[in-house]
Enzyme design. Structure first.
Site, mmCIF file in Angstrom:
data_model
loop_
_atom_site.group_PDB
_atom_site.id
_atom_site.type_symbol
_atom_site.label_atom_id
_atom_site.label_comp_id
_atom_site.label_asym_id
_atom_site.label_seq_id
_atom_site.Cartn_x
_atom_site.Cartn_y
_atom_site.Cartn_z
ATOM 1 N N GLU A 166 0.812 -1.228 0.000
ATOM 2 C CA GLU A 166 0.000 0.000 0.000
ATOM 3 C C GLU A 166 0.842 1.273 0.000
ATOM 4 O O GLU A 166 0.744 2.100 0.925
ATOM 5 C CB GLU A 166 -0.933 0.018 1.215
ATOM 6 C CG GLU A 166 -1.994 -1.058 1.181
ATOM 7 C CD GLU A 166 -2.991 -0.935 2.343
ATOM 8 O OE1 GLU A 166 -2.775 -0.124 3.253
ATOM 9 O OE2 GLU A 166 -3.989 -1.665 2.323
ATOM 10 N N GLU A 352 -5.690 -8.198 0.683
ATOM 11 C CA GLU A 352 -6.285 -7.821 1.979
ATOM 12 C C GLU A 352 -7.735 -7.430 1.769
ATOM 13 O O GLU A 352 -8.071 -6.765 0.788
ATOM 14 C CB GLU A 352 -5.594 -6.589 2.599
ATOM 15 C CG GLU A 352 -4.277 -6.846 3.256
ATOM 16 C CD GLU A 352 -3.668 -5.576 3.852
ATOM 17 O OE1 GLU A 352 -4.412 -4.689 4.339
ATOM 18 O OE2 GLU A 352 -2.434 -5.472 3.799
HETATM 19 O O1 IFM Z 1 -3.828 -2.968 9.234
HETATM 20 C C1 IFM Z 1 -3.807 -2.432 7.948
HETATM 21 C C2 IFM Z 1 -2.700 -3.041 7.115
HETATM 22 O O2 IFM Z 1 -1.451 -2.911 7.726
HETATM 23 C C3 IFM Z 1 -2.639 -2.381 5.764
HETATM 24 N N1 IFM Z 1 -3.945 -2.382 5.128
HETATM 25 C C4 IFM Z 1 -5.074 -1.963 5.905
HETATM 26 C C5 IFM Z 1 -5.115 -2.692 7.229
HETATM 27 C C6 IFM Z 1 -6.336 -2.241 8.052
HETATM 28 O O3 IFM Z 1 -6.272 -0.884 8.305
#
Ligand code: IFM
Length: 454
Positions: A166, A352
């Site tokens: 990210e 994710e």
């Molecule tokens: O916890 C985070 C992760 O580290 C990166 N993506 C979003 C998740 C939730 O906020």
């Protein structure tokens, strides 16, 4: 096709990051990370906590991997903490750090779980930050050396590599508006950080490929964008935000060029780009990782805001404990938009997706069988899997899903206040208590894989 329309061979698992679960920040010769430093200012973290203990995964990883075995997923996305490998971000590898990740990877492989490893999930060694961090192009060289160490040490154990996680969030929240480590407020000038992160990504892909044939990808956060009103002004602002959030990191990686519209955001200048950079950044990938949590409505920013656009509230959508609107259709929408914008996009993994709900003894009910009844997480999971099924039916090549996350953990600037786990972490004892969603996800995986998975 299974219940959710997911094809045979589709893989399931969970995702996590070292800094959020490991704890043991002073063990094994680990150096300081930018998050250790950032959390020392207590007001930076909602509950004034730090990641010093987190889930104590450093000591309890075997117990956590037994839970993964019970869950039945084939894949596990984890990250390696750079400060455990090179405490100061440069120089020889720390033997204790190397030994720790060998133990971790072996423990996964012994259980038949594929390790998918993120090289950089936001925990820059503080010593590199002191030398300019990602504003300094030398950090790309340091990252290249770190990648070589990981490749040579763990290359035969890792099933897939993800270079950076990210970068839009790390750049925007950490370097543009200062609400995450390293806490810089560079506004538009944070673009230099974005460019160096992408250069680090492309450099790492090349380094891995010098000796390995393991699949390599990047992980980007995506959010479908819509204007807050029907006005022309909001339509323009939404389009600009879309280029900023979705295009800034996808376009250079998948086409070799930044969206030119980024130049309309105050402070962004393309002068940092040197000859040859875009070729490095756009090296072809084996897969493209999409993190999806929520959609974004965009309208005009209030006066004196650093950028012209601002997120606006969704009316009528449920929200998680984070205040994030729940819109499973948004996942189908963003996948469709990505495929339309980048027809050459490689196979996609949802690296994710998850939700924060505190359905524990205080926030929810203890149900039959001892499972905490987190019905909202189950609905979230099922609805997002169904959205992926629709994307597959529409011809988008999505090959796997990593739920965020196995355990409640240290949610960065939110501390321990946001509970994303399929498994509850009892704060006082660190006991792991599977929620109902854990058992439901296990059932989904079992039925998708069939009775005798190999
Ligand atoms: O916890 C985070 C992760 O580290 C990166 N993506 C979003 C998740 C939730 O906020």
């Amino acid at each position: 096709m299974n219940t959710f329309g997911l094809p045979p061979g589709f893989v399931f698992g969970t995702a996590t990051a070292a800094a959020q679960i490991e704890g043991a920040v002073h063990e094994g010769g680990r150096g300081e990370s930018i998050w250790d430093a950032y959390a020392r200012t207590h007001t930076n973290i909602l509950d004034a906590s730090s990641a010093a203990i987190a889930c104590d995964h450093y000591h309890r990883y075997a117990e956590d991997f037994d839970l993964l075995s019970m869950l039945g997923g084939q894949v596990y996305r984890m990250s390696i903490a750079w400060p455990r490998i090179q405490p100061l971000g440069r120089g020889p590898a720390k033997p204790e750090g190397i030994a720790f990740y060998h133990r971790l990877l072996d423990a996964l492989l012994d259980r038949g779980i594929e390790p998918w490893v993120t090289i950089y999930h936001w925990d820059l060694p503080q010593a590199l930050q002191d030398a300019g961090g990602w504003q300094n192009r030398d950090t790309v060289d340091a990252f290249a050396d770190y990648t070589r160490i990981l490749r040579d040490e763990f290359g035969d154990k890792v099933a897939a590599w993800m270079t950076v996680n990210e970068p839009v969030v790390h750049t925007g929240v950490g370097h543009a508006i200062g609400r995450a480590a390293p806490g810089l407020m560079l506004l538009g000038s944070a673009f230099v950080v974005a460019h160096h992160l992408l250069l680090a990504h492309g450099t790492a892909v090349r380094i891995l490929r010098e000796t390995l044939s393991t699949p390599v990808g990047i992980v980007n956060n995506h959010s479908p964008v819509e204007p807050a009103t029907g006005s022309e002004r909001d339509a323009g602002l939404a389009a600009l935000y879309d280029h900023y959030h979705n295009g800034q990191f996808a376009s250079p990686v998948l086409t070799g060029a930044y969206p030119p519209q980024l130049g309309e955001v105050a402070g962004i200048s393309f002068e940092v780009i040197r000859d040859g950079d875009m070729e490095i950044i756009s090296v072809p990938l084996d897969f493209y990782g999409v993190n999806y949590y929520f959609p974004t409505r965009v309208g005009a920013a209030p006066p004196f805001y650093p950028v012209p656009f601002a997120p606006k509230e969704y009316v009528g959508l449920p929200v998680t404990d984070f205040g994030w609107p729940v819109m499973p259709y948004g996942l189908l929408k963003i996948l469709t938009e990505l495929k339309t914008s980048y027809p050459q996009m490689p196979p996609v993994y949802i690296t994710e997706n998850g939700c924060a709900y505190d359905d524990g003894p205080q926030g929810g009910l203890q149900g039959p069988g001892g499972a905490l009844q987190d019905t909202r997480r189950i609905e979230f999971l099922e609805q997002h899997l169904a959205a992926i099924g629709e994307a597959v039916a529409a011809g988008i090549d999505v090959r796997g899903y990593f739920h965020w996350t196995l355990l409640d953990n240290w949610e960065w600037q939110e501390g321990y206040t946001k509970k994303f786990g399929l498994v509850r972490l009892e704060p006082a004892t660190l006991e792991r208590i599977p929620r109902a969603s854990f058992y439901r996800y296990a059932e989904i995986i079992r039925s998708a894989r069939g009775p005798n998975p190999t």
